[in-house]
Scaffold this active site. Structure first.
Site, mmCIF file in Angstrom:
data_model
loop_
_atom_site.group_PDB
_atom_site.id
_atom_site.type_symbol
_atom_site.label_atom_id
_atom_site.label_comp_id
_atom_site.label_asym_id
_atom_site.label_seq_id
_atom_site.Cartn_x
_atom_site.Cartn_y
_atom_site.Cartn_z
ATOM 1 N N GLY A 39 -9.193 -6.365 8.879
ATOM 2 C CA GLY A 39 -8.075 -5.668 9.494
ATOM 3 C C GLY A 39 -7.841 -6.176 10.895
ATOM 4 O O GLY A 39 -7.046 -7.099 11.129
ATOM 5 N N ARG A 40 -8.552 -5.591 11.872
ATOM 6 C CA ARG A 40 -8.316 -5.909 13.283
ATOM 7 C C ARG A 40 -8.297 -7.407 13.586
ATOM 8 O O ARG A 40 -7.468 -7.854 14.379
ATOM 9 C CB ARG A 40 -9.326 -5.159 14.158
ATOM 10 C CG ARG A 40 -9.056 -3.662 14.197
ATOM 11 C CD ARG A 40 -10.253 -2.843 14.634
ATOM 12 N NE ARG A 40 -11.339 -2.911 13.662
ATOM 13 C CZ ARG A 40 -12.486 -2.258 13.781
ATOM 14 N NH1 ARG A 40 -12.696 -1.502 14.836
ATOM 15 N NH2 ARG A 40 -13.421 -2.354 12.843
ATOM 16 N N ARG A 47 -7.647 2.275 -2.925
ATOM 17 C CA ARG A 47 -8.534 2.158 -1.755
ATOM 18 C C ARG A 47 -9.265 3.469 -1.524
ATOM 19 O O ARG A 47 -8.644 4.536 -1.484
ATOM 20 C CB ARG A 47 -7.714 1.812 -0.519
ATOM 21 C CG ARG A 47 -8.587 1.452 0.661
ATOM 22 C CD ARG A 47 -7.794 0.876 1.811
ATOM 23 N NE ARG A 47 -8.602 -0.122 2.500
ATOM 24 C CZ ARG A 47 -8.613 -0.300 3.810
ATOM 25 N NH1 ARG A 47 -7.834 0.413 4.590
ATOM 26 N NH2 ARG A 47 -9.387 -1.203 4.359
ATOM 27 N N TYR A 66 -5.300 11.378 3.669
ATOM 28 C CA TYR A 66 -3.926 11.497 3.176
ATOM 29 C C TYR A 66 -3.930 12.203 1.807
ATOM 30 O O TYR A 66 -4.972 12.612 1.311
ATOM 31 C CB TYR A 66 -3.238 10.128 3.192
ATOM 32 C CG TYR A 66 -3.315 9.526 4.591
ATOM 33 C CD1 TYR A 66 -2.807 10.248 5.686
ATOM 34 C CD2 TYR A 66 -3.946 8.328 4.842
ATOM 35 C CE1 TYR A 66 -2.916 9.765 6.981
ATOM 36 C CE2 TYR A 66 -4.062 7.829 6.140
ATOM 37 C CZ TYR A 66 -3.550 8.558 7.201
ATOM 38 O OH TYR A 66 -3.673 8.086 8.493
ATOM 39 N N GLN A 110 0.849 -1.195 0.000
ATOM 40 C CA GLN A 110 0.000 0.000 0.000
ATOM 41 C C GLN A 110 0.886 1.247 0.000
ATOM 42 O O GLN A 110 1.698 1.449 0.898
ATOM 43 C CB GLN A 110 -0.931 0.064 1.210
ATOM 44 C CG GLN A 110 -1.918 1.234 1.026
ATOM 45 C CD GLN A 110 -2.808 1.513 2.206
ATOM 46 O OE1 GLN A 110 -2.321 1.751 3.306
ATOM 47 N NE2 GLN A 110 -4.112 1.485 1.981
HETATM 48 C C1 LIG Z 1 -3.865 -0.529 13.794
HETATM 49 C C2 LIG Z 1 -4.528 -0.122 12.500
HETATM 50 C C3 LIG Z 1 -3.753 0.485 11.515
HETATM 51 C C4 LIG Z 1 -4.341 0.837 10.278
HETATM 52 N N1 LIG Z 1 -3.548 1.346 9.279
HETATM 53 C C5 LIG Z 1 -4.038 1.518 8.033
HETATM 54 C C6 LIG Z 1 -3.189 1.839 6.930
HETATM 55 O O1 LIG Z 1 -1.960 1.968 7.049
HETATM 56 N N2 LIG Z 1 -3.783 1.999 5.714
HETATM 57 C C7 LIG Z 1 -5.132 1.851 5.527
HETATM 58 O O2 LIG Z 1 -5.612 2.003 4.399
HETATM 59 N N3 LIG Z 1 -5.945 1.517 6.543
HETATM 60 C C8 LIG Z 1 -5.432 1.319 7.780
HETATM 61 N N4 LIG Z 1 -6.268 0.894 8.796
HETATM 62 C C9 LIG Z 1 -7.681 0.591 8.513
HETATM 63 C C10 LIG Z 1 -7.863 -0.914 8.229
HETATM 64 O O3 LIG Z 1 -7.252 -1.267 6.993
HETATM 65 C C11 LIG Z 1 -9.363 -1.294 8.144
HETATM 66 O O4 LIG Z 1 -9.976 -0.501 7.159
HETATM 67 C C12 LIG Z 1 -10.081 -1.116 9.474
HETATM 68 O O5 LIG Z 1 -9.387 -1.745 10.540
HETATM 69 C C13 LIG Z 1 -11.517 -1.671 9.388
HETATM 70 O O6 LIG Z 1 -11.490 -3.053 9.079
HETATM 71 P P1 LIG Z 1 -11.805 -4.154 10.222
HETATM 72 O O7 LIG Z 1 -13.179 -3.836 10.736
HETATM 73 O O8 LIG Z 1 -11.731 -5.481 9.547
HETATM 74 O O9 LIG Z 1 -10.753 -3.957 11.289
HETATM 75 C C14 LIG Z 1 -5.719 0.592 10.045
HETATM 76 C C15 LIG Z 1 -6.481 0.022 11.064
HETATM 77 C C16 LIG Z 1 -5.908 -0.359 12.261
HETATM 78 C C17 LIG Z 1 -6.754 -1.047 13.312
#
Ligand SMILES: Cc1cc2nc3c(=O)[nH]c(=O)nc-3n(C[C@H](O)[C@H](O)[C@H](O)COP(=O)(O)O)c2cc1C
Length: 358
Positions: free
Chosen positions: A312-313, A228, A181, A100
């Site tokens: 993600g999480r 994205r 961003y 990314q």
């Molecule tokens: C610790 C953390 C760091 C994240 N860093 C990024 C990132 O670098 N780039 C991005 O597009 N989204 C980032 N996100 C968003 C996640 O990609 C994702 O969209 C978000 O956690 C929701 O998905 P989930 O419900 O499956 O966790 C981050 C989320 C978390 C929890």
């Protein structure tokens, strides 16, 4: 009609996913000196290679594009070599991995960046908010508005980052166009007050993101490029008067390219229903994100809403998430206090219930 499951393979452009469970990009702030990927990062991604596709944490295309502390780059030889070890480890486990590319623009502090760098944005408007630095939380920098004459060089930085990613062994690249961003700063009417070809109308505000993606395509091929979005996302002090119009225009323009995928963060927003918009305006593969469970993803897959689903999480504390979802095993909860701390704790020490190999 065959009914595909989450655990069946799928092809997205040039990417061959062994299953439809994607690891969403997550910044974890574990890069080393010179913003170089470390041994720990190699192990972290290796553990998660059971995902059909890993999308890495946001990675800066240039030293000025860095925002957060200890985030990796893809603009130096040492960074490329560091990432090569990550991609080799993921490929050895049979995974696929996309980088990314994230330029933070005005969301940053010079305290987190190398000497000689600067903080740029479409317009000289400081984002409200603070960022963590070695000296504690401090307000975001006041950015310098990038000159029209500098935009080709800025776009070339992204194209070079994409080339570097392929040189580092990545299967593809994803442009981060949300969360406040740089591309999102150009897309949004609140942060983009330019009066040239890159500001004003929706057609002008989408130009930076669209030309950047087109340059990345020219650099590495359309089947290796994704992007994205999260239309209307207010994160990092972003406001757009009409995200339906802005993102509709972006999706229409990008639909003429045969990109690997669009990655949508679908969050409830009073301004619009993003999923409806994407289904109307986007004619390619879709990876869907936010708050998914196996049951939800299966329902959406059965309805043909998306090709793949990102988590993600859940991947933080469950490195073998696809295995756990398939076997309906319990999911572990992550420790929020170690999300962005240096070192192995809360990073590579979550247990697997599956032996990934052998
Ligand atoms: C610790 C953390 C760091 C994240 N860093 C990024 C990132 O670098 N780039 C991005 O597009 N989204 C980032 N996100 C968003 C996640 O990609 C994702 O969209 C978000 O956690 C929701 O998905 P989930 O419900 O499956 O966790 C981050 C989320 C978390 C929890």
């Amino acid at each position: 009609m065959t009914t595909a499951t989450l655990f069946d393979p799928i092809r997205l452009g040039d990417l061959e996913l062994a299953n439809r469970i994607v690891m969403a990009p997550m910044t974890r702030s574990r890069a080393g000196d010179g913003d170089v990927p470390t041994e720990l990062m190699m192990e972290y991604y290796r553990q998660r290679a059971g995902a059909g596709l890993i999308i890495t944490e946001g990675t800066q295309p240039s030293a000025s594009g860095k925002g957060y502390i200890r985030t990796p780059g893809i603009h130096s030889e040492a960074q490329i070599a560091g990432w090569r070890r990550v991609t080799d480890a993921v490929h050895a486990e049979g995974g696929q991995i996309v980088l990314q590319i994230m330029h933070c623009g005005r969301v940053g502090s010079l305290l987190n960046k190398a000497p000689g760098t600067e903080t740029i944005a479409p317009s000289a408007i400081r984002a409200k908010g603070e960022i963590v630095t070695d000296k504690g939380m401090i307000p975001f920098d006041e950015p310098r508005a990038i000159e029209l004459s500098e935009i080709p060089k800025l776009i070339e930085e992204f194209a070079q980052a994409a080339r570097n990613a392929i040189a580092a062994g990545f299967d593809g690249v994803e442009l981060h166009c949300t969360s406040g961003y740089l591309p999102a700063q150009f897309l949004s009417s609140g942060s983009n007050r330019r009066t040239d070809d890159y500001g004003g109308s929706a057609a002008n505000r989408i130009r930076l993101a669209a030309e950047t993606i087109e340059a990345m395509v020219a650099a590495v091929g359309e089947g290796r490029v994704g992007f994205r979005i999260c239309p209307g996302n207010p994160f990092n002090d972003i406001w757009d008067d009409n995200p339906t119009e802005t993102y509709g225009a972006l999706l229409e323009r990008l639909s003429s390219l045969n990109l690997a995928y669009c990655h949508l963060i679908d969050v409830a927003n009073p301004q619009l229903d993003s999923l409806v918009l994407v289904r109307r305006k986007w004619r390619g593969n879709l990876i869907l994100n936010e708050g998914l469970t196996r049951a939800l993803a299966e329902q959406l897959l059965a309805k043909g809403v998306a090709s793949a689903f990102s988590f993600g999480r859940p991947f933080i504390a469950n490195p073998d998430l696809p295995f756990r979802l398939k076997s309906n095993a319990a999911l572990a909860q992550f420790d929020a206090s170690t999300l962005y701390t240096p070192g192995p704790r809360g990073y590579i020490d979550y247990s697997m219930i599956e032996q990934t190999k052998g």
